[in-house]
Design an enzyme around this catalytic site. Sequence first.
Site: not given
Length: 346
Positions: A26, A120, A238, A286
């Site tokens: 998956k 779950r 940053y 990013m």
Amino acid sequence: MKAISANCARILGHLPKGTQLFAVVKANGYGQGAVPVAHAALEGGATGLGVATLEEAAQVRGLVDHEQILVMGGMLPAQAKAAAASGCSIAVSGRELAEALGGSERPVPVHLKIDTGMGRFGCAPEDAPALAQLIDESRGTRLAGTWTHFASSESDAEMTKRQFGLFLDTLARFEVGPGMRHACNSAGALNHPKFALDAVRCGIAIYGCEWPGTQPALALRSNITHLKTVEKGATIGYGATWRASGPTRVATVAIGYADGVHRARANRGHGLVRGRRAPLIGMVSMDAITLDVSDVPGVQVGDVATLIGRDGDEVITAEEVAGWSNTISYEVLTSIGSRVERRHSK
């Protein structure tokens, strides 16, 4: 892909003879490509594939018998028609989906999930015998398997034993055959091989994580695109979260949080450059990170920076990256972004 084949063989060698392995592919094969991973797993001895959605099942159809693809994720009754048409085995946790599938023209192979403590998915143990009988007796369904999922098999042996005992006690109250019985995930298979039953479902272990002796299947690399020397007191990134304590050689690498290097890595951990560890400095952007390469001789623009994998004698594992990122190796692998080029080697 050789590593994935070898890992599957190693897992099977750890388990009782005759145990089947569902290789969990998956999330695009944990970020590594569902189809090539599935091919490699099957070559290593896996006999089934585990996915989360019908869309993921469609990607690997044709690699094994459709019934050997188990769709494990939650599904709505409105999806019953599409689920039946897939021919795949479908996980069922409640009566609503069971009844919706029960109207299918051809019997759908169903794996009934029992909640023994994960909380779950899965039906309550007291409801399981009646639900199993409904599935078995309906025209459109067939009870092909019964399963549960361990919550803490990597860390809590007593809880795992309780879950396994509850699962077996529940199966003992069935008035119909349970089909294939399976409970173990990767950690369960590693730590409790006697609980393997008919099959195990392994995801993270086939990729070479969280199982000693397995081979990491993935390396994550990029290139240095800029180099400069900054003086004492200069800041990087940053928020100016890193300040040079002296003259420092700084390499900017073309990979960032959009590509899977988590922002939690700010000023934490290393990359590998020319076979040496280089500290990650400053905030993760990013599209870029910065490394202190002051102790790496001869660095040039274009050099490879390894974020996961081997460079010379040095290795950075996904588990190590997870520690720097305040997460788990599963998320490290599955968060690698779509713009990162995947290259598969035999």
